[in-house]
Every structure is written in C-alpha cells, then in structure tokens.
Design an enzyme around this catalytic site. Structure first.
Site, PDB file in Angstrom:
ATOM      1  N   GLY A  78       0.815  -1.218   0.000  1.00  0.00           N
ATOM      2  CA  GLY A  78       0.000   0.000   0.000  1.00  0.00           C
ATOM      3  C   GLY A  78       0.847   1.265   0.000  1.00  0.00           C
ATOM      4  N   ARG A 142       1.214  -5.628  -5.057  1.00  0.00           N
ATOM      5  CA  ARG A 142       1.212  -6.568  -3.942  1.00  0.00           C
ATOM      6  C   ARG A 142       1.622  -7.985  -4.356  1.00  0.00           C
ATOM      7  NH1 ARG A 142      -0.525  -4.456   0.757  1.00  0.00           N
ATOM      8  NH2 ARG A 142      -2.055  -2.776   0.749  1.00  0.00           N
ATOM      9  N   ASP A 172       5.207  -5.152   6.609  1.00  0.00           N
ATOM     10  CA  ASP A 172       5.675  -6.397   7.230  1.00  0.00           C
ATOM     11  C   ASP A 172       5.747  -7.544   6.226  1.00  0.00           C
ATOM     12  OD1 ASP A 172       2.906  -6.170   7.169  1.00  0.00           O
ATOM     13  OD2 ASP A 172       2.579  -7.419   8.918  1.00  0.00           O
ATOM     14  N   ASP A 173       4.720  -7.679   5.381  1.00  0.00           N
ATOM     15  CA  ASP A 173       4.743  -8.797   4.430  1.00  0.00           C
ATOM     16  C   ASP A 173       5.869  -8.625   3.403  1.00  0.00           C
ATOM     17  OD1 ASP A 173       2.590 -10.193   5.536  1.00  0.00           O
ATOM     18  OD2 ASP A 173       1.126  -8.987   4.459  1.00  0.00           O
ATOM     19  N   LYS A 199       8.006   0.719   5.641  1.00  0.00           N
ATOM     20  CA  LYS A 199       6.890   1.541   5.172  1.00  0.00           C
ATOM     21  C   LYS A 199       5.571   0.968   5.637  1.00  0.00           C
ATOM     22  CE  LYS A 199       4.357  -0.005   2.585  1.00  0.00           C
ATOM     23  NZ  LYS A 199       3.531  -0.779   1.646  1.00  0.00           N
ATOM     24  N   THR A 200       4.665   1.729   6.080  1.00  0.00           N
ATOM     25  CA  THR A 200       3.239   1.427   6.167  1.00  0.00           C
ATOM     26  C   THR A 200       2.562   2.480   7.033  1.00  0.00           C
ATOM     27  OG1 THR A 200       1.470  -0.068   6.788  1.00  0.00           O
ATOM     28  CG2 THR A 200       3.468  -0.353   8.045  1.00  0.00           C
ATOM     29  N   ILE A 201       1.467   2.994   6.502  1.00  0.00           N
ATOM     30  CA  ILE A 201       0.701   3.965   7.288  1.00  0.00           C
ATOM     31  C   ILE A 201       0.164   3.304   8.553  1.00  0.00           C
ATOM     32  CG2 ILE A 201       0.006   5.394   5.319  1.00  0.00           C
ATOM     33  CD1 ILE A 201      -2.834   4.029   5.679  1.00  0.00           C
ATOM     34  N   ASP A 202       0.061   1.961   8.542  1.00  0.00           N
ATOM     35  CA  ASP A 202      -0.563   1.248   9.665  1.00  0.00           C
ATOM     36  C   ASP A 202       0.229   1.378  10.969  1.00  0.00           C
ATOM     37  OD1 ASP A 202      -2.199   0.511   7.636  1.00  0.00           O
ATOM     38  OD2 ASP A 202      -1.852  -1.636   7.784  1.00  0.00           O
ATOM     39  N   GLY A 248      -5.782   0.718   8.675  1.00  0.00           N
ATOM     40  CA  GLY A 248      -4.810   0.102   9.571  1.00  0.00           C
ATOM     41  C   GLY A 248      -5.218  -1.345   9.690  1.00  0.00           C
ATOM     42  N   ARG A 249      -4.886  -2.106   8.691  1.00  0.00           N
ATOM     43  CA  ARG A 249      -5.423  -3.452   8.495  1.00  0.00           C
ATOM     44  C   ARG A 249      -5.675  -4.238   9.791  1.00  0.00           C
ATOM     45  NH1 ARG A 249      -4.372  -6.201   4.026  1.00  0.00           N
ATOM     46  NH2 ARG A 249      -2.369  -5.184   3.691  1.00  0.00           N
ATOM     47  N   GLU A 308     -10.220  -0.363  11.241  1.00  0.00           N
ATOM     48  CA  GLU A 308     -10.776  -1.250  10.204  1.00  0.00           C
ATOM     49  C   GLU A 308     -10.550  -2.731  10.502  1.00  0.00           C
ATOM     50  OE1 GLU A 308      -9.239  -0.834   6.199  1.00  0.00           O
ATOM     51  OE2 GLU A 308      -7.197  -1.233   6.812  1.00  0.00           O
ATOM     52  N   GLY A 422      -5.466   9.459   2.821  1.00  0.00           N
ATOM     53  CA  GLY A 422      -4.240   9.892   3.503  1.00  0.00           C
ATOM     54  C   GLY A 422      -2.982   9.232   2.980  1.00  0.00           C
ATOM     55  N   ARG A 423      -3.142   8.187   2.157  1.00  0.00           N
ATOM     56  CA  ARG A 423      -1.955   7.383   1.834  1.00  0.00           C
ATOM     57  C   ARG A 423      -1.007   8.052   0.849  1.00  0.00           C
ATOM     58  NH1 ARG A 423      -3.371   1.181   0.802  1.00  0.00           N
ATOM     59  NH2 ARG A 423      -3.843   2.031  -1.248  1.00  0.00           N
TER      60      ARG A 423
HETATM   61  P1  FBP Z   1       0.667  -1.899   3.642  1.00  0.00           P
HETATM   62  O1  FBP Z   1       0.684  -2.741   4.889  1.00  0.00           O
HETATM   63  O2  FBP Z   1       1.078  -2.620   2.432  1.00  0.00           O
HETATM   64  O3  FBP Z   1       1.428  -0.625   3.848  1.00  0.00           O
HETATM   65  O4  FBP Z   1      -0.842  -1.432   3.376  1.00  0.00           O
HETATM   66  C1  FBP Z   1      -1.620  -0.960   4.396  1.00  0.00           C
HETATM   67  C2  FBP Z   1      -3.023  -0.613   3.967  1.00  0.00           C
HETATM   68  O5  FBP Z   1      -3.115   0.763   3.649  1.00  0.00           O
HETATM   69  C3  FBP Z   1      -4.016  -1.012   5.056  1.00  0.00           C
HETATM   70  O6  FBP Z   1      -4.201   0.045   5.969  1.00  0.00           O
HETATM   71  C4  FBP Z   1      -5.245  -1.357   4.246  1.00  0.00           C
HETATM   72  O7  FBP Z   1      -6.030  -2.315   4.909  1.00  0.00           O
HETATM   73  C5  FBP Z   1      -4.684  -1.939   2.994  1.00  0.00           C
HETATM   74  O8  FBP Z   1      -3.424  -1.343   2.810  1.00  0.00           O
HETATM   75  C6  FBP Z   1      -5.546  -1.690   1.777  1.00  0.00           C
HETATM   76  O9  FBP Z   1      -4.999  -2.383   0.699  1.00  0.00           O
HETATM   77  P2  FBP Z   1      -5.208  -2.012  -0.829  1.00  0.00           P
HETATM   78  O10 FBP Z   1      -4.357  -0.822  -1.104  1.00  0.00           O
HETATM   79  O11 FBP Z   1      -4.690  -3.200  -1.550  1.00  0.00           O
HETATM   80  O12 FBP Z   1      -6.658  -1.720  -1.045  1.00  0.00           O
END
Ligand code: FBP
Length: 548
Positions: A78, A142, A172-173, A199-202, A248-249, A308, A422-423
């Site tokens: 993301g 991804r 993380d992945d 990296k990750t907004i989460d 924030g998955r 979320e 916000g991303r």
């Molecule tokens: P990353 O962990 O890859 O940084 O992505 C985080 C995120 O923004 C989560 O907050 C959200 O659930 C997910 O990506 C949404 O995924 P997509 O961009 O594939 O719709």
C-alpha cells in the site's frame, strides 16, 4: 506535468539529514540478535542471515569512499506518504558514494522485478518527485515474492543491469519477502544485497530499533484534520452520530493516534476488545450506552472511531476468519461459485460453532468475509463495512432501550471511511525528513556490504539532525504464523500495547471525552511555519518515547 503553487514551493524543501549521515560513516556492530519468537524455527529457515548484529553508524572524518553502485528499488504494498523521498534519499546517497552509481526502479512493485519491467531513475526524474506524496514514480504492487523461480527470474535482470543491491520499500509482508530473498541470494552466493525500508501507514512495523514506519505521521495527520472538521460540523449542527472507520489493516495505531489528536466521544481499540474477550454485542452495548448517556444531557450527536481491523480481533470472529482462511485456501474453485452457492458451501463446511456465527451476521458482512484474500492471505478488511454494521446494531439496541424506557433521544448516523485519502498526501516535514534519511541510510548499508537488514533511523522525537542511523537484521522481527493454511516465517505485527503510554493516556481520558464534548480540531498539515506547528512527531511516538 502542471504543478500547484504548493507543489512548486514544496519541491524546494531540503530534507534535514541526521548529522551522522552528512559525511562518511563508520559501521559499529552491536550484539548478535534473536528473532522476536520461535528462535530455532527461524534460525533453521534463515541459516545465513539469522543472528546478525544490530548496526549503528558513527561519523567518520575520512572522505566518503566507495565504488560505483548499481542499485534496484521496489515499492511494495500500500502507498504511504514519503516513498518518493526514500527513493530520492537513496539516489543522493549512492551518488555521494560515487557519482557513477545508478538507480533502477522496478515498475508496479515486485511484479516488475519478476517480469523485468524497469526504468533507470535519473536526476531529472528524481527531481520531479522530491517531497511529493504517492508511489507513482514507479508504481507499487502486492505481488508476493516467495518462490525460487521468481527469485531466479529477478536475478537474471539484476545480473543483466549489473545491480548488486536491491532495496525493497514495504510493510511487514514485503519485508518478510525481503528477508527470504536476502537469505536465498546469500545461500547461492548471488552477489546481491537486499535491504528493506519500513513503510506502512498502519504503524505496525516497529520494535526498539524501528521506532516508526514511514507514512504513519502524515496519514494520521490527514485523518485527524478531517475528523476534526467533522467534529466541528457535528458540534455545530448537534444532530448526527458519525461512525468513522480508519485504515490500519490489523493494529489500531491509526485510530488511537487520531483519537489522541482529536478527542472523539468514542474510539474502539481492537487489541482491547480482544484482550477483554468481548463480543460484537459488548462493543455495541458500550457505544449504545454512551449514546444514551449523552442523549440524557440533550446531546444527540457524537463521533465514534472504528479501526478497520476490528472484526478480526473479536475472539469469536477471529476463530471464524481463521477457519474461513483455511477453507478458502483449500477450495480452488470457490470464486467460480455464485454468491448463493458460496454461502451454502461455507455453511456446510464450517464447524457448527463458526457456522452459527457466520449465519448470524448480516448477509452483506458475511459475504465480505469470504471475498478474495490479498496475495499474502489477509482478509481485505478495507472492504468490510464495520462502521455500518456497528451503527446498524447500535440503532437496533437503542430502539430496544427506548422500549424499555432506558433511552430518550434521536439517533441519526452518518458513515465515513478514511484510508485512501491519507496514503498519498504530500509527506509532512517529519515524513519528508524521515524518508529521505531512510533512503540515504540504505545507501550507507549497501556501501557497508550487509544484506538482510532494514534501514533503521531512530531517536525520532528529537530534531532530525540528532537522529541515530543504522540497520536491524530483518530476522530479528520475525516469528512463525499460520498463513494460507500453513506455518510461515513472518514479521510479527506490532499491535497496540495495552500497557503502553499512548493507550494508557487514551484510557485515562476516554470517559470524560465520551460524556462531555472535548473535541480538538487539529487543522491541516502545515509545511511552512514555526517548528511547533510544522515539525511535531505523532503523539504515539512522543508518548512511547518520552511518556509525556
Ligand atoms: P501496507 O501494509 O502494504 O502498507 O498497506 C496498508 C493498507 O493501507 C491497510 O491500511 C489497508 O487495509 C490496505 O493497505 C488496503 O490495501 P489495498 O491498497 O490493496 O486496497
């Protein structure tokens, strides 16, 4: 490309590098490291890259030295504000080591690496993207890098371009994949280093050496701005309850940070729901209780922040999702079935306990739980409308309470989901500096010859010139988890700690925020102006590292 006035002014911003990175560096090795858990299993899977020491750079008064480096870069997963600055920092870093160094960007994420789809990132391209949001300089994806054939295909293009180091900018992945790739290339003596960037907004990729993942700062500031705007509207009209789902998955860091910044009436923290073994009805009862108490004071309005990932943290739902994950992973033709067939199939294959929960959910939500997993096996929680599910259930509960004479008010709910907004925002000064430093530091790690490391820049509550730079072995963050029906080595997600200062600050004030109206209106990110307005880190970072 036509630019706005702000973009033009922002392009001239020069990120502030930590002092230690402004000249040549000397690498100082710390103690050998252990994985976050499952030491023996991770050791056995990563015999060449397990246990490596933490690295810290110190200033070296000699001139910067090094041979020309050909480096590849991948943006993975993301979007997160600041990705372009990681790339510009990396570019400037390798050019400082040797002006003949070259940077190649793989297009649309790991897929571009496997498919040999790339561009050379030259100075004019890099200059177009400095301090901008987005990942559009090369795009992101991804695709999961996990198979030997993918690694070997990727190696072909690295050899062809003379690339000896690959930087993977991911969460993380993606960094789990970076660790696997680093181990594989080391095991076959491929002569390619692999370096990750957090990296990750989460905000869930962190430990003592990685204080924050980039993008969290900007994204939470953007969400807090709009939550503040909604709260002001809400406090002006006094007629709606706003249910606001935040990205924030899994972890609730984003919701918690936004709560600390805006002081809403309610913020649900998934980790607390899990720890207290709460059911969906418990959560609904809590919200309905606050709505009713505010109604008694004549306040038929309020705000509810919903992380979320909530659904996956409700213990009963978690069990259901785990069984669904295994079932879907083992059913190749699931997506070819009609929705009705899918529902019947799921109900007939789940254990009785989980089938009963599945059946009790509103049909739309039950269906959302069976939608395609992402390539890493995660439920796509952004697609589950938890905010609507909760408000619908709260509405029903309040109607019951009304009949019982326990509620005298009006309940009108509005729904919002803040995530994608916000991303790709232009990075805050914090993220612009942090990302540039992460990229520049990655160049220093490459020049030091290491592999399987994450770029680490810390001491982040201090002004950026005082930040500490170095590296942390990726294996140090790993443990074994069940994914797609199998036990796999993965980076352990850093969830909200219920004994951590950010949560405790929130918990100490939440009753007051629930019953009174204590909203804060943070306003938009400021890029120019006094440091106390423009350069503040998140409250999460501040409370975690200073306690106040
Ligand atoms: P990353 O962990 O890859 O940084 O992505 C985080 C995120 O923004 C989560 O907050 C959200 O659930 C997910 O990506 C949404 O995924 P997509 O961009 O594939 O719709």
């Amino acid at each position: 490309m036509k630019k706005s006035a702000l973009q033009k002014a922002r392009a001239t911003y020069q990120p502030k590098l930590p002092i230690v990175l402004t000249g040549a560096v000397k690498m100082v090795e710390g103690r050998p490291t252990e994985s976050a858990a499952d030491h023996q299993a991770i050791h056995d899977l990563f015999p060449n890259t397990y246990g490596m020491p933490e690295i810290r750079f110190e200033k070296n008064n000699a001139p910067v030295q090094g041979r020309p480096l050909n480096v590849g870069v991948i943006l993975s997963g993301g979007q997160a504000p600041g990705g372009h600055n990681v790339i510009s920092g990396l570019f400037d870093g390798i050019k400082r080591i040797h002006r003949d160094s070259r940077l190649f960007g793989f297009i649309m994420g790991p897929g571009g690496f496997v498919d040999h789809n790339y561009i050379e990132l030259t100075a004019p391209i890099i200059d177009e993207y400095r301090n901008t949001g987005g990942f559009d300089i090369i795009g992101s994806g991804r695709t999961k890098l996990e198979k030997k054939e993918q690694f070997d295909r990727g190696l072909e293009i690295l050899k062809e371009l003379g690339i000896t180091a690959l930087v993977i900018i991911g969460g993380d992945d993606s960094n789990t994949n970076a660790a696997v790739l680093a181990e594989y290339y080391k095991s076959i003596n491929a002569g390619v280093q692999v370096i990750g960037c957090p990296k990750t907004i989460d905000g869930d990729l962190k430990n003592d050496m990685i204080e924050a993942s980039f993008g969290f700062d900007t994204a939470t500031k953007v969400y807090s701005e709009v939550i503040g705007n909604i709260q002001r509207d809400c406090n002006s009209a006094k007629k709606y309850w706003h249910f606001i789902k935040l990205m924030g998955r899994s972890a609730s860091h984003i919701a918690l940070e936004c709560a600390l910044q805006t002081q809403p009436n309610i913020c649900i923290i998934s980790e607390e729901v899990e720890a207290k073994n709460q059911t969906l009805n418990d959560v609904v009862d809590y919200i309905a209780g606050v709505v009713a108490a505010r109604a008694e004071e004549g306040n038929n309005f309020g705000t509810v922040l919903v992380p979320e990932g909530l659904i996956e943290f409700i213990p009963a739902m978690k069990k259901l999702i785990a069984e669904l994950n295994d079932l879907l992973a083992a059913t190749a033709d699931f997506t070819q079935k009609t929705p009705a067939e899918q529902r019947a199939f799921v109900l007939s294959h789940l254990s009785a306990e989980n089938a009963a929960i599945f059946e009790s959910l509103p049909e739309g939500v039950a269906r959302q739980l069976t939608l395609d997993r992402d390539p890493h096996g995660n439920v796509q929680v952004s697609l589950i409308e938890t905010e609507k599910l909760l408000s619908e259930m709260v509405g029903k509960r309040l109607a019951q309470m009304k009949e019982e004479g326990k509620y005298v008010g009006k309940f009108a709910a509005l729904h919002h989901f803040f995530g994608y907004e916000g991303r790709c925002a232009d990075p805050s000064n914090f993220d612009a500096d942090y990302c540039y430093a992460l990229g520049f530091n990655a160049a220093c790690l490459i020049n030091s010859g290491v592999t399987g490391y994450l770029s680490s820049v810390r001491n982040l509550v201090k002004p950026s010139v005082q930040w500490i730079a170095g590296g942390v072995p990726i294996t140090m963050l790993m443990n074994m988890e069940r994914r797609n029906g199998e036990l796999k080595p993965v980076i352990q997600k850093a969830l909200v700690r219920l004994d951590g200062a950010p949560f405790l600050k929130y918990a100490a004030q939440r009753d007051q925020w629930a019953h009174n109206t204590c909203y804060i209106y943070p306003g938009p990110i400021q890029y120019f102006g006094p440091a106390e307005v423009c350069d503040q880190p998140t409250l999460t970072l501040r409370y975690e590292h200073t306690g106040k």
